[in-house]
Design a protein around this motif. Structure first.
Motif, PDB file in Angstrom:
ATOM      1  N   ILE A 257      24.685  68.160 -22.708  1.00 36.80           N
ATOM      2  CA  ILE A 257      25.470  67.142 -23.408  1.00 36.80           C
ATOM      3  C   ILE A 257      26.947  67.410 -23.127  1.00 36.80           C
ATOM      4  O   ILE A 257      27.427  68.530 -23.307  1.00 36.80           O
ATOM      5  CB  ILE A 257      25.219  67.156 -24.935  1.00 36.80           C
ATOM      6  CG1 ILE A 257      23.747  66.889 -25.258  1.00 36.80           C
ATOM      7  CG2 ILE A 257      26.113  66.140 -25.641  1.00 36.80           C
ATOM      8  CD1 ILE A 257      23.416  67.037 -26.727  1.00 36.80           C
TER       9      ILE A 257
ATOM     10  N   PRO B 299      21.784  73.709 -22.483  1.00 36.08           N
ATOM     11  CA  PRO B 299      20.343  73.581 -22.713  1.00 36.08           C
ATOM     12  C   PRO B 299      19.822  74.737 -23.587  1.00 36.08           C
ATOM     13  O   PRO B 299      20.204  75.884 -23.416  1.00 36.08           O
ATOM     14  CB  PRO B 299      19.756  73.657 -21.302  1.00 36.08           C
ATOM     15  CG  PRO B 299      20.869  73.220 -20.400  1.00 36.08           C
ATOM     16  CD  PRO B 299      22.127  73.710 -21.046  1.00 36.08           C
TER      17      PRO B 299
ATOM     18  N   LEU C 243      24.606  62.446 -21.320  1.00 37.60           N
ATOM     19  CA  LEU C 243      23.382  63.089 -21.792  1.00 37.60           C
ATOM     20  C   LEU C 243      22.455  63.265 -20.605  1.00 37.60           C
ATOM     21  O   LEU C 243      22.100  62.283 -19.938  1.00 37.60           O
ATOM     22  CB  LEU C 243      22.709  62.238 -22.868  1.00 37.60           C
ATOM     23  CG  LEU C 243      23.567  61.889 -24.095  1.00 37.60           C
ATOM     24  CD1 LEU C 243      22.857  60.871 -24.972  1.00 37.60           C
ATOM     25  CD2 LEU C 243      23.874  63.147 -24.889  1.00 37.60           C
TER      26      LEU C 243
ATOM     27  N   VAL D 152      16.243  61.626 -25.014  1.00 38.39           N
ATOM     28  CA  VAL D 152      16.757  61.866 -26.359  1.00 38.39           C
ATOM     29  C   VAL D 152      15.800  61.286 -27.390  1.00 38.39           C
ATOM     30  O   VAL D 152      15.373  60.124 -27.274  1.00 38.39           O
ATOM     31  CB  VAL D 152      18.151  61.221 -26.547  1.00 38.39           C
ATOM     32  CG1 VAL D 152      18.661  61.449 -27.966  1.00 38.39           C
ATOM     33  CG2 VAL D 152      19.135  61.769 -25.525  1.00 38.39           C
TER      34      VAL D 152
ATOM     35  N   GLU E 150      14.119  66.240 -24.215  1.00 41.53           N
ATOM     36  CA  GLU E 150      15.014  67.354 -23.870  1.00 41.53           C
ATOM     37  C   GLU E 150      16.080  67.574 -24.940  1.00 41.53           C
ATOM     38  O   GLU E 150      16.593  68.673 -25.090  1.00 41.53           O
ATOM     39  CB  GLU E 150      15.695  67.100 -22.524  1.00 41.53           C
ATOM     40  CG  GLU E 150      14.806  67.336 -21.309  1.00 41.53           C
ATOM     41  CD  GLU E 150      13.881  66.179 -21.026  1.00 41.53           C
ATOM     42  OE1 GLU E 150      12.860  66.392 -20.338  1.00 41.53           O
ATOM     43  OE2 GLU E 150      14.156  65.062 -21.501  1.00 41.53           O
ATOM     44  N   ILE E 151      16.404  66.494 -25.676  1.00 43.81           N
ATOM     45  CA  ILE E 151      17.447  66.556 -26.716  1.00 43.81           C
ATOM     46  C   ILE E 151      16.879  65.962 -27.992  1.00 43.81           C
ATOM     47  O   ILE E 151      16.390  64.828 -27.996  1.00 43.81           O
ATOM     48  CB  ILE E 151      18.711  65.777 -26.294  1.00 43.81           C
ATOM     49  CG1 ILE E 151      19.269  66.322 -24.972  1.00 43.81           C
ATOM     50  CG2 ILE E 151      19.770  65.834 -27.392  1.00 43.81           C
ATOM     51  CD1 ILE E 151      20.339  65.432 -24.352  1.00 43.81           C
TER      52      ILE E 151
ATOM     53  N   SER F 262      13.764  74.732 -29.761  1.00 41.34           N
ATOM     54  CA  SER F 262      14.876  75.366 -29.057  1.00 41.34           C
ATOM     55  C   SER F 262      14.401  76.536 -28.204  1.00 41.34           C
ATOM     56  O   SER F 262      14.928  76.770 -27.111  1.00 41.34           O
ATOM     57  CB  SER F 262      15.940  75.835 -30.056  1.00 41.34           C
ATOM     58  OG  SER F 262      15.437  76.856 -30.891  1.00 41.34           O
TER      59      SER F 262
ATOM     60  N   ARG G 142      14.611  73.389 -25.117  1.00 48.59           N
ATOM     61  CA  ARG G 142      15.171  72.084 -25.439  1.00 48.59           C
ATOM     62  C   ARG G 142      16.351  72.243 -26.403  1.00 48.59           C
ATOM     63  O   ARG G 142      16.530  73.280 -27.018  1.00 48.59           O
ATOM     64  CB  ARG G 142      14.084  71.182 -26.028  1.00 48.59           C
ATOM     65  CG  ARG G 142      13.083  70.722 -24.968  1.00 48.59           C
ATOM     66  CD  ARG G 142      11.935  69.945 -25.559  1.00 48.59           C
ATOM     67  NE  ARG G 142      10.961  70.834 -26.204  1.00 48.59           N
ATOM     68  CZ  ARG G 142      10.031  70.405 -27.047  1.00 48.59           C
ATOM     69  NH1 ARG G 142       9.982  69.129 -27.374  1.00 48.59           N
ATOM     70  NH2 ARG G 142       9.180  71.253 -27.564  1.00 48.59           N
ATOM     71  N   THR G 143      17.129  71.184 -26.507  1.00 50.90           N
ATOM     72  CA  THR G 143      18.386  71.233 -27.248  1.00 50.90           C
ATOM     73  C   THR G 143      18.245  70.464 -28.554  1.00 50.90           C
ATOM     74  O   THR G 143      17.649  69.383 -28.582  1.00 50.90           O
ATOM     75  CB  THR G 143      19.517  70.623 -26.397  1.00 50.90           C
ATOM     76  OG1 THR G 143      19.621  71.362 -25.178  1.00 50.90           O
ATOM     77  CG2 THR G 143      20.841  70.667 -27.137  1.00 50.90           C
TER      78      THR G 143
END
Length: 408
Positions: A5, A58, A92, A96, A173-174, A200, A204-205
């Motif tokens: 991000i 990340p 990004l 998401v 991923e987010i 996490s 992944r974020t």
């Protein structure tokens, strides 16, 4: 490592104006000649975010904190691409999934089952990928018996459980999570926090907005503090949370600025309240283990049959750690007429852990709660220089006596 991000000079402006009411032709002509040209149709502007720039790597869990109106939810809506920024850019690098508020992301006429597949399709997943996660989602959400019921009939708790399960298990991923966890019960909140840790750890974020400071400190690896749309602190969660509490402490110390406070049934008025240190001086800083004193000024508009004054201290997690209450018989012998009275008291030292505590007071009049102030401000508990408990965990410390003897 490339950030997942990237936010550059992000700003968001809203226009504030009144809804246009109906005007007759005469009103319109009168408005044209009497209203100055430079004031016509000129809506007020409000900048919710000001020039925000930050990056998220990340696998990081970024916590965002701040007072109401600081811009936290606006930032998440921009990151979710629900609303566009006025200035700046957001990059990004990944899919998401967002959980911003109860009611978003689901079609109310579709069943829980259909909404799971709809959300997966929106994230770009195939039906095979969704089916592989389906049992995990339904098990986590605990709504197996209602999967084929339209979600418009779900309770807020059921809706929240399914929404979080879908967002967390469809492998974005987010993952963006707003303060919606407040809807669930305590057990489900713990379950969600555990799942975010798992997300996490899988690389992944997560971006997490919450007023629960303990959750921010335990879950997040980095934190941002927003104030009036600006980033005023960033770094470790412990440091950012301390900055936030310090700011609140300076702005909301226990003082007389918020008085008088009238009871909801007009039976009495709280004119002032102060916490005092061991030297009987008003103080916003108390020493752990020392005596605590207090003084309140009250005006009784009616005579009570019974009267209780309650003082409570709550920690950063909004958990009550101390309750001090007067005796129910306090009023019988003294409050024999209306007017002003001073209520004072003290208690032996309370061995609280050093930190920041919110002070609340409540008053019961004839066995009914007639006044409750959940936050009269913050106080600081500092360590005694002779403390025997360095680095000890827990909410409260306790004195103890130990002996050691040689075994023959």
């Amino acid at each position: 490592m490339t950030p997942i991000i990237e936010v550059h000079h992000l700003s968001k402006r809203y226009r504030i104006g009144r809804a246009q009411s109906y005007f007759s032709l005469r009103d319109s002509i009168n408005h044209f000649f009497t209203k100055p040209l430079f004031l016509r149709n000129r809506p007020r502007q409000f900048w919710s975010l000001h020039n925000l720039s930050f990056q998220v790597e990340p696998g990081q869990v970024l916590g965002i904190i701040g007072s109401n109106g600081a811009g936290k939810s606006t930032l998440l809506k921009i990151l979710s691409r629900i609303t566009p920024p006025t200035k700046g850019t957001v990059d990004l690098h990944g899919r998401v999934a967002s959980l911003l508020e109860v009611g978003t992301g689901f079609h109310p006429e579709l069943t829980g089952r259909e909404n799971i597949f709809l959300n997966g399709a929106i994230l770009g997943m195939s039906q095979k990928e969704i089916r592989a996660k389906f049992d995990e989602i339904t098990s986590f959400a605990e709504i197996d018996n209602f999967l084929d019921t339209p979600v418009k009939h779900y309770s807020s708790g059921m809706y929240m459980r399914l929404a979080f399960a879908v967002a967390a298990h469809l492998e974005p991923e987010i993952l963006l999570v707003d303060e919606v966890l407040a809807v669930g019960d305590h057990q489900f909140q713990r379950k969600c926090l555990g799942k975010m840790r798992d997300v996490s750890r899988g690389g992944r974020t997560v971006i997490f907005v919450s007023h629960n400071l303990e959750s921010i400190k335990s879950l997040c690896t980095q934190a941002l503090l927003l104030d009036k749309g600006r980033i005023i602190a960033s770094g470790s969660p412990q440091d950012v949370v301390s900055r936030y509490i310090n700011n609140n402490l300076q702005e909301n110390q226990v003082d007389t600025g918020r008085y008088p406070i009238l009871a909801q049934d007009n039976s009495l008025t709280l004119l002032s309240f102060s916490l005092l240190n061991s030297r009987h001086k008003p103080s916003h800083t108390l020493i752990s283990g020392n005596e605590i004193h207090w003084s309140a000024s009250l005006k009784f508009n009616r005579l009570p049959q019974s009267f209780n004054f309650v003082i409570a201290l709550e920690n950063e997690n909004n958990s009550r750690v101390v309750t001090i209450a007067s005796q129910p018989s306090l009023s019988a012998s003294v409050i024999t007429k209306t007017g002003r009275f001073t209520l004072a008291g003290s208690c032996p030292g309370i061995n609280l852990q050093p930190g920041y505590y919110r002070c609340a007071v409540g008053i019961r009049f004839n066995d009914q709660t007639v006044l409750y102030q959940p936050s009269l401000g913050f106080i600081t508990i500092r360590d005694n220089s002779t403390s025997m408990y360095p680095g000890q965990n827990g909410l409260v410390r306790t004195d103890s006596v130990w002996h050691i003897s040689h075994e023959h």
